[in-house]
Design an enzyme around this catalytic site. Structure first.
Site, PDB file in Angstrom:
ATOM      1  N   ASP A 225       6.831  -6.594   9.020  1.00 62.33           N
ATOM      2  CA  ASP A 225       7.727  -5.714   8.267  1.00 62.33           C
ATOM      3  C   ASP A 225       7.053  -4.403   7.875  1.00 62.33           C
ATOM      4  O   ASP A 225       7.693  -3.549   7.249  1.00 62.33           O
ATOM      5  CB  ASP A 225       8.364  -6.422   7.050  1.00 62.33           C
TER       6      ASP A 225
ATOM      7  N   SER B  76       2.966 -12.718   4.754  1.00 61.62           N
ATOM      8  CA  SER B  76       2.794 -11.341   5.233  1.00 61.62           C
ATOM      9  C   SER B  76       1.360 -11.021   5.657  1.00 61.62           C
ATOM     10  O   SER B  76       0.817 -11.659   6.547  1.00 61.62           O
ATOM     11  CB  SER B  76       3.296 -10.411   4.130  1.00 61.62           C
TER      12      SER B  76
ATOM     13  N   THR C 246       0.966  -9.526  -6.125  1.00 58.53           N
ATOM     14  CA  THR C 246       0.797 -10.539  -5.071  1.00 58.53           C
ATOM     15  C   THR C 246      -0.601 -11.154  -5.044  1.00 58.53           C
ATOM     16  O   THR C 246      -0.829 -12.110  -4.337  1.00 58.53           O
ATOM     17  CB  THR C 246       1.061  -9.936  -3.672  1.00 58.53           C
TER      18      THR C 246
ATOM     19  N   ASP D 112       1.940  -5.624  10.402  1.00 55.99           N
ATOM     20  CA  ASP D 112       1.292  -6.622   9.547  1.00 55.99           C
ATOM     21  C   ASP D 112       1.713  -8.021  10.026  1.00 55.99           C
ATOM     22  O   ASP D 112       2.425  -8.166  11.033  1.00 55.99           O
ATOM     23  CB  ASP D 112       1.600  -6.381   8.063  1.00 55.99           C
TER      24      ASP D 112
ATOM     25  N   ARG E 242      -2.915  -0.620 -11.855  1.00 56.98           N
ATOM     26  CA  ARG E 242      -1.784  -1.517 -12.133  1.00 56.98           C
ATOM     27  C   ARG E 242      -2.153  -2.941 -11.693  1.00 56.98           C
ATOM     28  O   ARG E 242      -2.942  -3.119 -10.750  1.00 56.98           O
ATOM     29  CB  ARG E 242      -0.500  -1.061 -11.422  1.00 56.98           C
ATOM     30  N   PRO E 243      -1.591  -3.936 -12.378  1.00 50.59           N
ATOM     31  CA  PRO E 243      -1.867  -5.304 -11.931  1.00 50.59           C
ATOM     32  C   PRO E 243      -1.095  -5.577 -10.644  1.00 50.59           C
ATOM     33  O   PRO E 243       0.071  -5.198 -10.534  1.00 50.59           O
ATOM     34  CB  PRO E 243      -1.329  -6.167 -13.078  1.00 50.59           C
ATOM     35  N   SER E 244      -1.742  -6.218  -9.669  1.00 56.14           N
ATOM     36  CA  SER E 244      -1.056  -6.551  -8.419  1.00 56.14           C
ATOM     37  C   SER E 244       0.016  -7.602  -8.694  1.00 56.14           C
ATOM     38  O   SER E 244      -0.145  -8.446  -9.568  1.00 56.14           O
ATOM     39  CB  SER E 244      -2.066  -7.099  -7.419  1.00 56.14           C
TER      40      SER E 244
ATOM     41  N   GLU F  67       6.918   2.656   1.407  1.00 57.17           N
ATOM     42  CA  GLU F  67       5.687   2.520   0.654  1.00 57.17           C
ATOM     43  C   GLU F  67       4.589   3.126   1.530  1.00 57.17           C
ATOM     44  O   GLU F  67       4.683   3.111   2.765  1.00 57.17           O
ATOM     45  CB  GLU F  67       5.389   1.042   0.388  1.00 57.17           C
ATOM     46  N   ALA F  68       3.529   3.623   0.882  1.00 56.94           N
ATOM     47  CA  ALA F  68       2.451   4.250   1.644  1.00 56.94           C
ATOM     48  C   ALA F  68       1.872   3.280   2.667  1.00 56.94           C
ATOM     49  O   ALA F  68       1.413   3.670   3.736  1.00 56.94           O
ATOM     50  CB  ALA F  68       1.365   4.726   0.694  1.00 56.94           C
TER      51      ALA F  68
END
Ligand code: NG1
Ligand code: ZN
Length: 529
Positions: free
Chosen positions: A280, A64, A501, A276, A497-499, A370-371
């Site tokens: 997507d 991505s 990816t 991106d 928050r932990p990512s 998603e934002a």
């Protein structure tokens, strides 16, 4: 079944010693050089999943928006949705197994899931434009063949195109024809039908600049261009012929840095968008005459689309229940506008499209974004049937026309997953039909200034969250510190928050001014150490 071929091929796709990877928010992602064995093993797993579901399964090779040197892989379930979570665990287990354990893990999965290894298996494979993708997709093919599965290699496709193919194949082409041409034909027909009505209300040609992130979106838009009606003129930038994939461009770069991509010359008030790397996600933007940059992200897109659909639902007079699904990253202003002004119910889920997708399925019509610009709209079969029936049979002209618009919108949307090409066409159609400029769309509500930061820590998993990731439960004391910091600013909100990816902790903050959002984010990032 005899796993002789599995062992033979495994020897060609050895796992580097000591490497452990997890099937995360978006499958496996890491440096391309570490992924050969993962690809092979995902080929194996796709075959078992296909036998289990008696359907075609997709395997997409892409990372991505991540740098060109990275790569990744994710599996696509029968209706084009993300792989179900129990199988994510099998994927992780298989990926991290030692060579000699592979066969016993396959046997274990087959026993647990009652997979009949004599059934026919079918796997669709696609890949993005990364230099490593072709070889890695060959490794997937080796995995499929090792278990005697059949495959169709679509080669270079966008992630949402592969999801679409899988869905078409498993619905006996009820969803559309499982070819890229079928995809172009379905979308361009629906777009033409929708915007035909806009032309008759006096709207002229539309001109749009697209930053393709030097990725697959450029190739596919070039293929699709001659299917478009003449009223949409697109100009492609960062088409991959000169620069590196995702480098200082693309939807993620524009969203995170809140500035235009390199390689696209932004004239005042011109409507532009960025895809991106695997097409997507999409975000829109423009520069005003004073040179200020305005970003229209996934929240603005969700607002535009849900408002459009709600107006049509009122016109057709059917009580279909619509909701918008967001994540903690949604701008506070968007949530307030949707709930208070539009009176649309809003739900918040954990980050990662599969969570939003599942929530959105609970409503007749679920709009999720998603934002960062990844999103789509889901219609239940019953809602779709009702709309299609009215579009054909309804006696009242106004109601029938509104139903037709909804029907064309359904056909234009890729319901399997967020899709930059499809979302772009939906947005362009809505703007044309409503006669809105990008500035007017932007003015629907004003975003709260916000900032996203990444923090490198020794072990990001020490942070555990609750309440759709809006509150940290561990390490102890962290949430209290964040609460204290948030209290010192106006209109403020922050979370960590932990990512899923990247090996980082993500920090998000919003406040009344950009300066305050920046300093709140910075202070929160210090609290994370
Ligand atoms: P992580 O790395 O878990 O934050 C990112 C995006 C997600 C999602 C995935 C998959 C943000 C803040 N996070 O996840 O929304 O798109 O990548 O691509 O944008
Ligand atoms: Zn993507």
């Amino acid at each position: 079944m005899d796993f002789e071929a599995v062992a033979k091929y495994s020897a060609l796709h050895l796992k580097p010693a000591g490497l452990t990877l997890q099937y995360g928010t978006a499958g496996f992602r890491t440096k391309a050089g570490h992924l050969d064995h993962i690809m092979y093993r995902m080929g194996l797993l796709a075959v078992l999943r296909s036998m289990k579901t008696k359907s075609t399964i997709g395997v997409m090779v892409t990372a991505s928006h991540n740098p060109e040197e990275d790569n990744g892989v994710k599996l696509v379930d029968p209706l084009g949705e993300m792989l179900t979570s129990a199988w994510e665990e099998y994927a992780t287990c298989l990926a991290n197994a030692d060579e000699q354990e592979i066969q016993s893990i396959l046997t274990e999965i087959c026993q647990k899931e009652v997979v009949n290894l004599h059934l026919h298996a079918s796997v669709f494979i696609g890949r993005d434009t990364r230099p490593s993708s072709e070889k890695l997709s060959q490794s997937v093919i080796d995995g499929v063949c090792a278990l005697g599965g059949q495959y169709h290699d679509y080669g270079l496709v966008t992630t949402p195109q592969l999801h679409y193919m899988v869905c078409c194949q498993n619905t006996q082409e009820h969803y559309g024809k499982a070819t890229v041409e079928g995809y172009y034909q379905k979308l361009s027909k629906a777009f033409g039908e929708l915007t035909k009505q806009a032309c008759s209300s006096g709207d002229g040609q539309r001109y749009l600049k697209i930053d393709c992130a030097n990725g697959i979106g450029a190739l596919k838009l070039k293929e699709m261009e001659h299917y478009f009606p003449k009223n949409l003129l697109i100009h492609l930038y960062n088409d991959g012929t000169k620069e590196k994939l995702n480098h200082l461009c693309g939807a993620d770069f524009v969203k995170v840095h809140q500035k235009p991509p390199l390689g696209l010359d932004l004239k005042p008030n011109e409507r532009c968008c960025s895809f991106d790397g695997d097409a997507d996600r999409i975000v829109y933007y423009y520069n005003d005459t004073a040179g200020h940059f305005h970003l229209l992200d996934g929240d603005k897109i969700a607002t535009l689309i849900s408002t459009f659909i709600k107006e049509l639902l009122i016109k057709i007079g059917q009580s279909l229940k619509m909701a918008v699904v967001q994540t903690a990253y949604a701008n506070g202003s968007s949530t307030r506008y949707l709930e208070e002004t539009m009176k649309v119910p809003v739900h918040c889920t954990k980050t990662g499209v599969k969570h939003l997708h599942h929530k959105a399925q609970e409503f007749d019509i679920g709009v999720y974004f998603e934002a960062n610009g990844h999103g789509t709209v889901l219609f239940t079969n019953a809602a779709e049937e009702k709309i299609r029936h009215m579009a054909k049979e309804e006696k009242d002209n106004q109601k029938r026309e509104a139903a037709k618009r909804l029907e064309n919108t359904i056909d234009l949307i890729n319901q399997t997953v967020g899709d930059a090409i499809s979302d772009m066409l939906v947005i362009e159609a809505i703007l044309a039909l409503k006669g809105l400029t990008v500035q007017q769309w932007d003015a629907i509500y004003a975003d709260l200034p916000n900032r996203q930061l990444k923090v490198k820590v020794a072990d990001r998993r020490v942070i555990d969250t609750t309440d759709a990731e809006r509150r940290a439960v561990t390490p102890s004391g962290l949430q209290e510190k964040i609460d204290e910091l948030v209290k010192t600013y106006r209109l403020s909100r922050a979370f960590v928050r932990p990512s899923g990816t990247e090996d980082v902790v993500r920090v998000y903050a919003e406040a009344d001014t950009q300066e305050n959002a920046d300093s709140l984010a910075y202070e929160v990032s210090l609290a994370v150490y």
